[in-house]
Write a protein that holds these residues in place. Structure first.
Motif, PDB file in Angstrom:
ATOM      1  N   ASN A 252     -39.102 -10.069  14.959  1.00 20.60           N
ATOM      2  CA  ASN A 252     -38.036 -10.366  13.997  1.00 20.60           C
ATOM      3  C   ASN A 252     -37.070 -11.392  14.570  1.00 20.60           C
ATOM      4  O   ASN A 252     -36.786 -11.391  15.772  1.00 20.60           O
ATOM      5  CB  ASN A 252     -37.253  -9.091  13.646  1.00 20.60           C
ATOM      6  N   THR A 253     -36.576 -12.237  13.715  1.00 23.16           N
ATOM      7  CA  THR A 253     -35.601 -13.244  14.137  1.00 23.16           C
ATOM      8  C   THR A 253     -34.708 -13.584  12.957  1.00 23.16           C
ATOM      9  O   THR A 253     -35.066 -13.338  11.802  1.00 23.16           O
ATOM     10  CB  THR A 253     -36.312 -14.511  14.642  1.00 23.16           C
ATOM     11  N   THR A 254     -33.552 -14.131  13.241  1.00 23.26           N
ATOM     12  CA  THR A 254     -32.613 -14.532  12.191  1.00 23.26           C
ATOM     13  C   THR A 254     -32.147 -15.952  12.456  1.00 23.26           C
ATOM     14  O   THR A 254     -31.778 -16.289  13.584  1.00 23.26           O
ATOM     15  CB  THR A 254     -31.384 -13.596  12.150  1.00 23.26           C
ATOM     16  N   THR A 256     -29.282 -18.356  11.311  1.00 26.21           N
ATOM     17  CA  THR A 256     -27.987 -18.285  10.621  1.00 26.21           C
ATOM     18  C   THR A 256     -27.940 -19.248   9.433  1.00 26.21           C
ATOM     19  O   THR A 256     -28.193 -20.444   9.573  1.00 26.21           O
ATOM     20  CB  THR A 256     -26.844 -18.618  11.597  1.00 26.21           C
ATOM     21  N   GLY A 257     -27.640 -18.694   8.277  1.00 27.69           N
ATOM     22  CA  GLY A 257     -27.455 -19.512   7.079  1.00 27.69           C
ATOM     23  C   GLY A 257     -28.717 -19.763   6.275  1.00 27.69           C
ATOM     24  O   GLY A 257     -28.641 -20.209   5.120  1.00 27.69           O
ATOM     25  N   LEU A 258     -29.894 -19.471   6.854  1.00 25.12           N
ATOM     26  CA  LEU A 258     -31.144 -19.812   6.162  1.00 25.12           C
ATOM     27  C   LEU A 258     -31.372 -18.950   4.926  1.00 25.12           C
ATOM     28  O   LEU A 258     -31.763 -19.465   3.865  1.00 25.12           O
ATOM     29  CB  LEU A 258     -32.328 -19.688   7.127  1.00 25.12           C
ATOM     30  N   LYS A 259     -31.123 -17.646   5.017  1.00 20.18           N
ATOM     31  CA  LYS A 259     -31.329 -16.773   3.860  1.00 20.18           C
ATOM     32  C   LYS A 259     -30.452 -17.204   2.692  1.00 20.18           C
ATOM     33  O   LYS A 259     -30.923 -17.311   1.548  1.00 20.18           O
ATOM     34  CB  LYS A 259     -31.027 -15.321   4.237  1.00 20.18           C
ATOM     35  N   ASP A 260     -29.174 -17.459   2.952  1.00 16.76           N
ATOM     36  CA  ASP A 260     -28.258 -17.888   1.880  1.00 16.76           C
ATOM     37  C   ASP A 260     -28.710 -19.209   1.287  1.00 16.76           C
ATOM     38  O   ASP A 260     -28.603 -19.421   0.071  1.00 16.76           O
ATOM     39  CB  ASP A 260     -26.832 -18.014   2.424  1.00 16.76           C
ATOM     40  N   PHE A 261     -29.221 -20.093   2.134  1.00 12.38           N
ATOM     41  CA  PHE A 261     -29.678 -21.400   1.654  1.00 12.38           C
ATOM     42  C   PHE A 261     -30.883 -21.228   0.717  1.00 12.38           C
ATOM     43  O   PHE A 261     -30.961 -21.874  -0.327  1.00 12.38           O
ATOM     44  CB  PHE A 261     -30.071 -22.279   2.843  1.00 12.38           C
ATOM     45  N   ILE A 262     -31.831 -20.359   1.115  1.00 12.82           N
ATOM     46  CA  ILE A 262     -33.017 -20.140   0.286  1.00 12.82           C
ATOM     47  C   ILE A 262     -32.631 -19.579  -1.079  1.00 12.82           C
ATOM     48  O   ILE A 262     -33.208 -19.944  -2.115  1.00 12.82           O
ATOM     49  CB  ILE A 262     -34.004 -19.184   1.001  1.00 12.82           C
ATOM     50  N   LEU A 263     -31.648 -18.697  -1.092  1.00  8.28           N
ATOM     51  CA  LEU A 263     -31.258 -18.031  -2.335  1.00  8.28           C
ATOM     52  C   LEU A 263     -30.220 -18.818  -3.136  1.00  8.28           C
ATOM     53  O   LEU A 263     -29.791 -18.370  -4.200  1.00  8.28           O
ATOM     54  CB  LEU A 263     -30.714 -16.632  -2.022  1.00  8.28           C
ATOM     55  N   ASP A 264     -29.846 -19.992  -2.634  1.00 13.60           N
ATOM     56  CA  ASP A 264     -28.855 -20.814  -3.330  1.00 13.60           C
ATOM     57  C   ASP A 264     -29.555 -21.690  -4.367  1.00 13.60           C
ATOM     58  O   ASP A 264     -30.550 -22.347  -4.070  1.00 13.60           O
ATOM     59  CB  ASP A 264     -28.108 -21.675  -2.317  1.00 13.60           C
ATOM     60  N   ILE A 265     -29.018 -21.743  -5.558  1.00 14.85           N
ATOM     61  CA  ILE A 265     -29.663 -22.462  -6.660  1.00 14.85           C
ATOM     62  C   ILE A 265     -29.594 -23.978  -6.507  1.00 14.85           C
ATOM     63  O   ILE A 265     -30.504 -24.705  -6.886  1.00 14.85           O
ATOM     64  CB  ILE A 265     -29.019 -22.044  -8.015  1.00 14.85           C
ATOM     65  N   TYR A 266     -28.533 -24.497  -5.906  1.00 15.62           N
ATOM     66  CA  TYR A 266     -28.313 -25.944  -5.920  1.00 15.62           C
ATOM     67  C   TYR A 266     -29.332 -26.732  -5.113  1.00 15.62           C
ATOM     68  O   TYR A 266     -29.863 -27.735  -5.589  1.00 15.62           O
ATOM     69  CB  TYR A 266     -26.875 -26.254  -5.483  1.00 15.62           C
ATOM     70  N   PRO A 267     -29.657 -26.321  -3.880  1.00 20.54           N
ATOM     71  CA  PRO A 267     -30.711 -27.055  -3.167  1.00 20.54           C
ATOM     72  C   PRO A 267     -32.053 -27.004  -3.902  1.00 20.54           C
ATOM     73  O   PRO A 267     -32.829 -27.943  -3.871  1.00 20.54           O
ATOM     74  CB  PRO A 267     -30.807 -26.322  -1.819  1.00 20.54           C
ATOM     75  N   LEU A 268     -32.304 -25.862  -4.579  1.00 22.62           N
ATOM     76  CA  LEU A 268     -33.551 -25.755  -5.327  1.00 22.62           C
ATOM     77  C   LEU A 268     -33.635 -26.815  -6.411  1.00 22.62           C
ATOM     78  O   LEU A 268     -34.664 -27.440  -6.622  1.00 22.62           O
ATOM     79  CB  LEU A 268     -33.663 -24.370  -5.969  1.00 22.62           C
ATOM     80  N   ASP A 315     -37.816 -11.705  -0.985  1.00 27.01           N
ATOM     81  CA  ASP A 315     -38.191 -10.851   0.145  1.00 27.01           C
ATOM     82  C   ASP A 315     -38.083 -11.640   1.447  1.00 27.01           C
ATOM     83  O   ASP A 315     -38.716 -12.684   1.605  1.00 27.01           O
ATOM     84  CB  ASP A 315     -39.627 -10.357  -0.067  1.00 27.01           C
ATOM     85  N   MET A 316     -37.307 -11.164   2.374  1.00 25.69           N
ATOM     86  CA  MET A 316     -37.050 -11.888   3.620  1.00 25.69           C
ATOM     87  C   MET A 316     -37.793 -11.296   4.827  1.00 25.69           C
ATOM     88  O   MET A 316     -37.445 -11.568   5.968  1.00 25.69           O
ATOM     89  CB  MET A 316     -35.537 -11.904   3.904  1.00 25.69           C
ATOM     90  N   THR A 317     -38.836 -10.483   4.556  1.00 23.22           N
ATOM     91  CA  THR A 317     -39.609  -9.936   5.675  1.00 23.22           C
ATOM     92  C   THR A 317     -40.366 -11.040   6.417  1.00 23.22           C
ATOM     93  O   THR A 317     -40.779 -10.853   7.564  1.00 23.22           O
ATOM     94  CB  THR A 317     -40.622  -8.875   5.189  1.00 23.22           C
ATOM     95  N   LEU A 318     -40.540 -12.187   5.755  1.00 14.30           N
ATOM     96  CA  LEU A 318     -41.235 -13.308   6.395  1.00 14.30           C
ATOM     97  C   LEU A 318     -40.261 -14.281   7.068  1.00 14.30           C
ATOM     98  O   LEU A 318     -40.622 -15.411   7.382  1.00 14.30           O
ATOM     99  CB  LEU A 318     -42.096 -14.056   5.374  1.00 14.30           C
ATOM    100  N   MET A 319     -39.043 -13.833   7.292  1.00 15.29           N
ATOM    101  CA  MET A 319     -38.047 -14.685   7.947  1.00 15.29           C
ATOM    102  C   MET A 319     -38.530 -15.247   9.290  1.00 15.29           C
ATOM    103  O   MET A 319     -38.248 -16.411   9.617  1.00 15.29           O
ATOM    104  CB  MET A 319     -36.733 -13.919   8.134  1.00 15.29           C
TER     105      MET A 319
END
Length: 658
Positions: A252-254, A256-268, A315-319
């Protein structure tokens, strides 16, 4: 989509950094390979074809030269792409391709990854199985380079630990119902209750349903990183077939900021409106544009919240895998930073050359080498040709792997596949009563694939393999000596050799040096009838060897044509001169101080020579070349609609389907 978001996140961080690549903006182009080898190579070629040299004295007005490719997720696709881009020196950095085969720098010189190789996973799985005292196990493997290579490594490690494999069954999503049912029958008839599974998560979509239908329950499953922690598999396993499964995963690893970025609509949205729209509609089961007659359709507002969804995307299990993408981008950035010589800022007009050699080993140039036949080069060339819909026709590449139309859709050949040779060799060994044998295989697609087929056929016939040792001409002295030690410590006196004739140039000397004599050798078409091997075997190491060869054949006039001097001269003066001087040990141009040098006259007679060139034992293979040319001619004849004459103005399209 999550992998794309991870790449964009890393690039935006780097472009906003004042310490890494200051003054330089990284760009990107994202392609979807659809997990297809053909599509993957085509996309890679699209990137490489943009490699035109920019004018460094002018501001950039077009895309810069591609410096690296991030991807692919799956080993089978990565091997095809790495085969194609390796010769251009462009690094391919994968976040998820774990196949041990990709570590071979002789085949994949520019492949890199941010995930561990299956070399470690396969051995760790074997130790895990041993730890729990499971010494009698079965196995299912994905029938591609990932599954076959990974299971081969596991089998080797398991044998060393005293673990016996009752069966190893291949599976692929496109298998017929009949082939899948044979897997079920094998599992049901077996006595082992532990099954090691080297597959990917989407293979379970089929397997779980079939296992439930045929009551394959109560087994202890051991899984690889490819599926063991994947939430999709847990969702699909409604009947708890895999309950209690254990395996290995990436730590497991984290980031910082990547999860929020993935779930943010604007970059998408910034990725591209078409991609965003299609993704958003599928995710929220709504439509941006609703027809008048679509009464029950929900309208998308664009304000739906990803953070409130619970599905594969959120799902963030593949983080840990997303983090590997992130690290891959940073690896490229740091390398470019060093190559550009960045200090307070980077020279913005300097364009690094993909063929630049870096001492740390990031990019390596390798000397040219010539290999022939047996599918070594062919698998590389075919992967590229397939993406361009060009049909390569081989006269000598026998690897069964090349019959896979999913990977090599346009490959053809005029020589039988090793599917038949491997099984015939097993039948021959059985017929002669040799049920305890050893094996040596060339460590490439030809040898590994051929030996895997032989092993499977031999097991069905009750022939046991004491060992199967890989060998390659670039192996170190230490690795070759391990082969010698294994043969000497074994009890089997029959050795099946799935190698090419030039491998024996090294092996015969080593065998003689270490007194490897008195064995019964069983050979493949790759060397058994080759006159070069007979000449190399001065000490009769291979005396009494038996094997299979292409049936003898004769093409009227071909031998005389080969031995005729005139066509050779017309082929090109440089080629002819070099060939003639080497053949007759003479020189066309003699220096004044070269008193003992024979002068070539050009009248020397090939028909009076006795060497490799005049040796016609390879006539069956020459005939295969001849047949391949005729197959092209007949196809063109039909495509052009020739009757009394052909349309000379018509150019056939490689994509034409007749």
């Amino acid at each position: 989509m999550q992998y794309s978001q991870s790449l964009i996140f890393a690039i935006e961080e780097i472009n906003n950094s004042s310490s890494l690549l200051p003054g330089v903006s990284l760009g990107y182009k994202i392609y979807d390979t659809c997990s297809s080898t053909t599509m993957g190579v085509r996309m890679a070629m699209a990137l490489i074809n943009g490699n035109d040299n920019s004018n460094l004295d002018e501001p950039c007005t077009k895309p810069a030269q591609v410096q690296a490719i991030i991807g692919e997720s799956y080993s089978s696709v990565s091997t095809a792409i790495a085969n194609s881009v390796g010769s251009f020196g462009i690094p391919l950095i994968s976040h998820s391709s774990t196949c041990e085969c990709l570590s071979d720098k002789t085949k994949y010189p520019s492949f890199l990854r941010t995930v561990p190789s299956d070399y470690y996973q396969s051995r760790a799985l074997a130790h895990l199985v041993k730890y729990f005292g499971w010494t009698w196990v079965g196995a299912i493997r994905r029938d591609d380079i990932y599954g076959n290579s990974g299971m081969a490594a596991f089998t080797e490690a398991a044998e060393q630990l005293g673990i016996c494999l009752e069966y190893s069954l291949p599976f692929f999503r496109t298998y017929s119902q009949e082939k899948v049912l044979r897997i079920i029958q094998q599992i049901k008839s077996s006595t082992s209750r532990v099954i090691v599974v080297f597959v990917t998560h989407w293979d379970w979509e089929i397997l779980l349903n079939v296992f439930y239908e045929h009551n394959i329950t109560g087994y202890q499953w051991v899984g690889t990183q490819g599926w063991i922690s994947d939430s999709t598999v847990a969702i699909m396993d409604e009947h708890k077939i895999l309950q209690g499964a254990i395996g290995l995963v990436i730590p497991n690893t984290t980031t910082t900021g990547l999860k929020d970025f993935i779930l943010d609509i604007y970059p998408l949205k910034s990725v591209g409106s078409t991609i965003f729209t299609e993704f958003w509609e599928a995710l929220f089961k709504c439509k941006y544009t609703v027809q008048n007659d679509s009464e029950g359709t929900t309208v998308c507002t664009g304000q739906e919240k990803l953070s409130e969804m619970e599905d594969a995307f959120t799902d963030m299990t593949l983080m840990p895998v997303f983090s590997n993408v992130y690290k891959g981008v940073y690896a490229v950035a740091h390398t470019l930073h060093d190559l550009l010589g960045c200090m307070q800022s980077c020279p913005t007009k300097k364009q690094p050359d993909p063929l630049t050699q870096v001492e740390q080993g990031i990019l390596l140039e390798k000397p040219c080498s010539v290999t022939k036949g047996t599918g070594v080069v062919t698998t590389k060339a075919e992967a590229m040709a397939a993406s361009l819909d060009i049909d390569p026709i081989s006269h000598d590449a026998t690897c069964e792997c090349l019959s896979d139309k999913r990977i090599y859709p346009s490959f053809l050949r005029t020589v039988p596949s090793d599917y038949y040779q491997s099984r015939a060799l097993a039948e021959m060994v059985k017929q002669l009563g040799w049920t305890w044998v050893g094996a040596i295989r060339r460590d490439d697609d030809y040898g590994n694939s051929g030996m895997a087929a032989f092993t499977a056929a031999a097991e069905q016939l009750g022939v046991c393999l004491e060992y199967s040792l890989p060998f390659f001409t670039t192996y170190s002295r230490e690795k070759v000596l391990r082969i010698i030690q294994q043969i000497k410590s074994s009890t089997s006196r029959v050795i099946v050799a799935f190698v090419a004739y030039w491998d024996l140039e090294i092996l015969l000397d080593v065998f003689y040096e270490h007194n490897i004599t008195g064995y019964q050798w069983v050979g493949t078409q790759g060397w058994i009838s080759d006159s070069t091997v007979a000449r190399l075997d001065k000490h009769k190491i291979l005396q009494g060897a038996i094997g299979l060869a292409i049936p003898k054949t004769k093409v009227t006039g071909l031998k005389d044509f080969i031995l005729d001097i005139n066509p050779l001269q017309s082929a090109g003066s440089d080629i002819f001169t070099e060939f003639w001087e080497a053949l007759f040990n003479c020189k066309y141009t003699v220096q004044n101080d070269s008193k003992d040098t024979t002068v070539c006259t050009g009248q020397e007679k090939l028909s009076e020579m006795d060497n490799e060139f005049t040796d016609m034992t390879q006539m069956p293979i020459f005939n295969n070349v001849y047949k391949a040319v005729y197959s092209i001619a007949h196809t063109l004849h039909d495509l052009l609609g020739c009757t009394q004459t052909c349309s000379v103005k018509k150019q056939p399209d490689p994509l034409t389907v007749s």
